[in-house]
Design a protein around this motif. Sequence first.
Motif, PDB file in Angstrom:
ATOM      1  N   ILE A  52       0.835  -1.200   0.000  1.00 18.72           N
ATOM      2  CA  ILE A  52       0.000   0.000   0.000  1.00 18.72           C
ATOM      3  C   ILE A  52       0.875   1.257   0.000  1.00 18.72           C
ATOM      4  O   ILE A  52       0.616   2.211  -0.742  1.00 18.72           O
ATOM      5  CB  ILE A  52      -0.964  -0.003   1.205  1.00 18.72           C
ATOM      6  N   LEU A  53       1.934   1.243   0.833  1.00 21.00           N
ATOM      7  CA  LEU A  53       2.836   2.401   0.867  1.00 21.00           C
ATOM      8  C   LEU A  53       3.506   2.613  -0.484  1.00 21.00           C
ATOM      9  O   LEU A  53       3.706   3.744  -0.920  1.00 21.00           O
ATOM     10  CB  LEU A  53       3.882   2.227   1.965  1.00 21.00           C
ATOM     11  N   LYS A  54       3.844   1.521  -1.151  1.00 24.92           N
ATOM     12  CA  LYS A  54       4.447   1.640  -2.483  1.00 24.92           C
ATOM     13  C   LYS A  54       3.439   2.234  -3.465  1.00 24.92           C
ATOM     14  O   LYS A  54       3.806   2.994  -4.358  1.00 24.92           O
ATOM     15  CB  LYS A  54       4.921   0.275  -2.966  1.00 24.92           C
ATOM     16  N   GLY A  55       2.175   1.908  -3.295  1.00 25.25           N
ATOM     17  CA  GLY A  55       1.140   2.471  -4.150  1.00 25.25           C
ATOM     18  C   GLY A  55       0.969   3.970  -3.954  1.00 25.25           C
ATOM     19  O   GLY A  55       0.508   4.670  -4.853  1.00 25.25           O
ATOM     20  N   PHE A  56       1.341   4.484  -2.806  1.00 20.79           N
ATOM     21  CA  PHE A  56       1.257   5.918  -2.544  1.00 20.79           C
ATOM     22  C   PHE A  56       2.382   6.705  -3.202  1.00 20.79           C
ATOM     23  O   PHE A  56       2.394   7.933  -3.165  1.00 20.79           O
ATOM     24  CB  PHE A  56       1.304   6.193  -1.038  1.00 20.79           C
ATOM     25  N   ASP A  57       3.331   6.019  -3.786  1.00 22.03           N
ATOM     26  CA  ASP A  57       4.517   6.672  -4.330  1.00 22.03           C
ATOM     27  C   ASP A  57       4.200   7.634  -5.477  1.00 22.03           C
ATOM     28  O   ASP A  57       4.967   8.539  -5.762  1.00 22.03           O
ATOM     29  CB  ASP A  57       5.520   5.608  -4.792  1.00 22.03           C
ATOM     30  N   PHE A  58       3.086   7.444  -6.144  1.00 23.66           N
ATOM     31  CA  PHE A  58       2.751   8.315  -7.276  1.00 23.66           C
ATOM     32  C   PHE A  58       2.445   9.746  -6.839  1.00 23.66           C
ATOM     33  O   PHE A  58       2.632  10.687  -7.602  1.00 23.66           O
ATOM     34  CB  PHE A  58       1.559   7.747  -8.063  1.00 23.66           C
ATOM     35  N   GLN A  59       1.960   9.921  -5.626  1.00 24.18           N
ATOM     36  CA  GLN A  59       1.573  11.237  -5.129  1.00 24.18           C
ATOM     37  C   GLN A  59       2.728  11.812  -4.315  1.00 24.18           C
ATOM     38  O   GLN A  59       3.261  11.131  -3.445  1.00 24.18           O
ATOM     39  CB  GLN A  59       0.314  11.091  -4.273  1.00 24.18           C
ATOM     40  N   PRO A  60       3.169  13.036  -4.591  1.00 23.82           N
ATOM     41  CA  PRO A  60       4.379  13.570  -3.942  1.00 23.82           C
ATOM     42  C   PRO A  60       4.333  13.573  -2.412  1.00 23.82           C
ATOM     43  O   PRO A  60       5.310  13.194  -1.771  1.00 23.82           O
ATOM     44  CB  PRO A  60       4.470  15.005  -4.477  1.00 23.82           C
ATOM     45  N   ARG A  61       3.232  13.967  -1.807  1.00 27.04           N
ATOM     46  CA  ARG A  61       3.192  14.058  -0.349  1.00 27.04           C
ATOM     47  C   ARG A  61       3.058  12.680   0.296  1.00 27.04           C
ATOM     48  O   ARG A  61       3.647  12.421   1.347  1.00 27.04           O
ATOM     49  CB  ARG A  61       2.043  14.946   0.103  1.00 27.04           C
ATOM     50  N   LEU A  62       2.234  11.812  -0.291  1.00 25.93           N
ATOM     51  CA  LEU A  62       2.074  10.470   0.272  1.00 25.93           C
ATOM     52  C   LEU A  62       3.317   9.610   0.025  1.00 25.93           C
ATOM     53  O   LEU A  62       3.643   8.731   0.813  1.00 25.93           O
ATOM     54  CB  LEU A  62       0.843   9.782  -0.314  1.00 25.93           C
ATOM     55  N   GLY A  63       4.012   9.862  -1.068  1.00 23.36           N
ATOM     56  CA  GLY A  63       5.209   9.094  -1.396  1.00 23.36           C
ATOM     57  C   GLY A  63       6.412   9.467  -0.561  1.00 23.36           C
ATOM     58  O   GLY A  63       7.455   8.815  -0.630  1.00 23.36           O
ATOM     59  N   LEU A  64       6.275  10.506   0.249  1.00 18.57           N
ATOM     60  CA  LEU A  64       7.382  10.928   1.102  1.00 18.57           C
ATOM     61  C   LEU A  64       7.829   9.808   2.034  1.00 18.57           C
ATOM     62  O   LEU A  64       9.022   9.613   2.272  1.00 18.57           O
ATOM     63  CB  LEU A  64       6.967  12.166   1.902  1.00 18.57           C
ATOM     64  N   VAL A  65       6.872   9.038   2.538  1.00 21.13           N
ATOM     65  CA  VAL A  65       7.198   7.936   3.460  1.00 21.13           C
ATOM     66  C   VAL A  65       8.046   6.889   2.757  1.00 21.13           C
ATOM     67  O   VAL A  65       9.104   6.475   3.256  1.00 21.13           O
ATOM     68  CB  VAL A  65       5.908   7.305   4.033  1.00 21.13           C
ATOM     69  N   THR A  66       7.613   6.470   1.577  1.00 22.96           N
ATOM     70  CA  THR A  66       8.358   5.409   0.873  1.00 22.96           C
ATOM     71  C   THR A  66       9.719   5.909   0.410  1.00 22.96           C
ATOM     72  O   THR A  66      10.699   5.171   0.451  1.00 22.96           O
ATOM     73  CB  THR A  66       7.554   4.881  -0.323  1.00 22.96           C
ATOM     74  N   ARG A  67       9.796   7.147  -0.034  1.00 19.97           N
ATOM     75  CA  ARG A  67      11.096   7.682  -0.464  1.00 19.97           C
ATOM     76  C   ARG A  67      12.040   7.832   0.725  1.00 19.97           C
ATOM     77  O   ARG A  67      13.245   7.591   0.597  1.00 19.97           O
ATOM     78  CB  ARG A  67      10.899   9.012  -1.183  1.00 19.97           C
ATOM     79  N   THR A  68      11.509   8.193   1.878  1.00 19.62           N
ATOM     80  CA  THR A  68      12.343   8.313   3.076  1.00 19.62           C
ATOM     81  C   THR A  68      12.871   6.942   3.504  1.00 19.62           C
ATOM     82  O   THR A  68      14.053   6.790   3.837  1.00 19.62           O
ATOM     83  CB  THR A  68      11.545   8.953   4.224  1.00 19.62           C
ATOM     84  N   ILE A  69      12.001   5.941   3.495  1.00 18.25           N
ATOM     85  CA  ILE A  69      12.438   4.580   3.848  1.00 18.25           C
ATOM     86  C   ILE A  69      13.464   4.071   2.850  1.00 18.25           C
ATOM     87  O   ILE A  69      14.457   3.441   3.223  1.00 18.25           O
ATOM     88  CB  ILE A  69      11.220   3.643   3.959  1.00 18.25           C
ATOM     89  N   ALA A  70      13.255   4.350   1.565  1.00 21.04           N
ATOM     90  CA  ALA A  70      14.217   3.917   0.540  1.00 21.04           C
ATOM     91  C   ALA A  70      15.566   4.604   0.739  1.00 21.04           C
ATOM     92  O   ALA A  70      16.624   3.972   0.601  1.00 21.04           O
ATOM     93  CB  ALA A  70      13.666   4.208  -0.849  1.00 21.04           C
ATOM     94  N   ALA A  71      15.548   5.885   1.074  1.00 19.43           N
ATOM     95  CA  ALA A  71      16.801   6.618   1.285  1.00 19.43           C
ATOM     96  C   ALA A  71      17.533   6.127   2.534  1.00 19.43           C
ATOM     97  O   ALA A  71      18.767   6.137   2.591  1.00 19.43           O
ATOM     98  CB  ALA A  71      16.522   8.114   1.398  1.00 19.43           C
ATOM     99  N   ALA A  72      16.772   5.678   3.528  1.00 14.71           N
ATOM    100  CA  ALA A  72      17.374   5.229   4.785  1.00 14.71           C
ATOM    101  C   ALA A  72      17.572   3.719   4.832  1.00 14.71           C
ATOM    102  O   ALA A  72      17.942   3.181   5.875  1.00 14.71           O
ATOM    103  CB  ALA A  72      16.506   5.659   5.954  1.00 14.71           C
ATOM    104  N   SER A  73      17.349   3.012   3.744  1.00 17.90           N
ATOM    105  CA  SER A  73      17.391   1.541   3.763  1.00 17.90           C
ATOM    106  C   SER A  73      18.753   0.997   4.197  1.00 17.90           C
ATOM    107  O   SER A  73      18.822   0.007   4.927  1.00 17.90           O
ATOM    108  CB  SER A  73      16.985   0.975   2.410  1.00 17.90           C
ATOM    109  N   SER A  74      19.829   1.628   3.766  1.00 18.76           N
ATOM    110  CA  SER A  74      21.157   1.149   4.178  1.00 18.76           C
ATOM    111  C   SER A  74      21.339   1.289   5.687  1.00 18.76           C
ATOM    112  O   SER A  74      21.799   0.349   6.361  1.00 18.76           O
ATOM    113  CB  SER A  74      22.237   1.939   3.443  1.00 18.76           C
ATOM    114  N   ASP A  75      20.973   2.446   6.223  1.00 19.45           N
ATOM    115  CA  ASP A  75      21.086   2.652   7.673  1.00 19.45           C
ATOM    116  C   ASP A  75      20.148   1.734   8.444  1.00 19.45           C
ATOM    117  O   ASP A  75      20.516   1.210   9.504  1.00 19.45           O
ATOM    118  CB  ASP A  75      20.788   4.103   8.029  1.00 19.45           C
ATOM    119  N   LEU A  76      18.940   1.543   7.932  1.00 19.91           N
ATOM    120  CA  LEU A  76      17.997   0.637   8.592  1.00 19.91           C
ATOM    121  C   LEU A  76      18.511  -0.794   8.601  1.00 19.91           C
ATOM    122  O   LEU A  76      18.368  -1.516   9.586  1.00 19.91           O
ATOM    123  CB  LEU A  76      16.627   0.705   7.917  1.00 19.91           C
TER     124      LEU A  76
END
Length: 137
Positions: A52-76
């Motif tokens: 569901i979170l991946k599906g939100f990626d199309f919308q800039p504000r909702l996709g913020l969560v998935t882009r943040t998790i993707a950017a932090a994936s190495s640290d996570l």
Amino acid sequence: ADPAADVRPFVTNAEAEFNFLAFKAELQVAADRLTNYSMASAVTVILFVMRILKGFDFQPRLGLVTRTIAAASSDLTHFFVLFLVVFYGWAFVGMQLFGHQFKDMSTIANSSRTLFTMLLNFDPSLFYSEMGHAAGG
């Protein structure tokens, strides 16, 4: 009375006792299957939420969560590796210190489950009565 005679302080029905033990074993198998089913259900729900979170990626504000998790994936990833090393280290220490007296710490699996429950519960007093004896207190 003959001292060499077999003593049976109470009479048992061997067939009924065998049937009870067989039922108990079947019940344990059913409980284990329920645990496995619950774990599979939890993983399914987590994967569903991620989808569901991946599906939100199309919308800039909702996709913020998935882009943040993707950017932090190495640290996570590094955090979770370190967390697992420390967590299983504590589980092993708990098994070594308390496993011989406390059933919930008798194996690595039981110790991990108890430690995880303590971690999420934030109320270690639930285990004080049982672990107090195991710790000699």
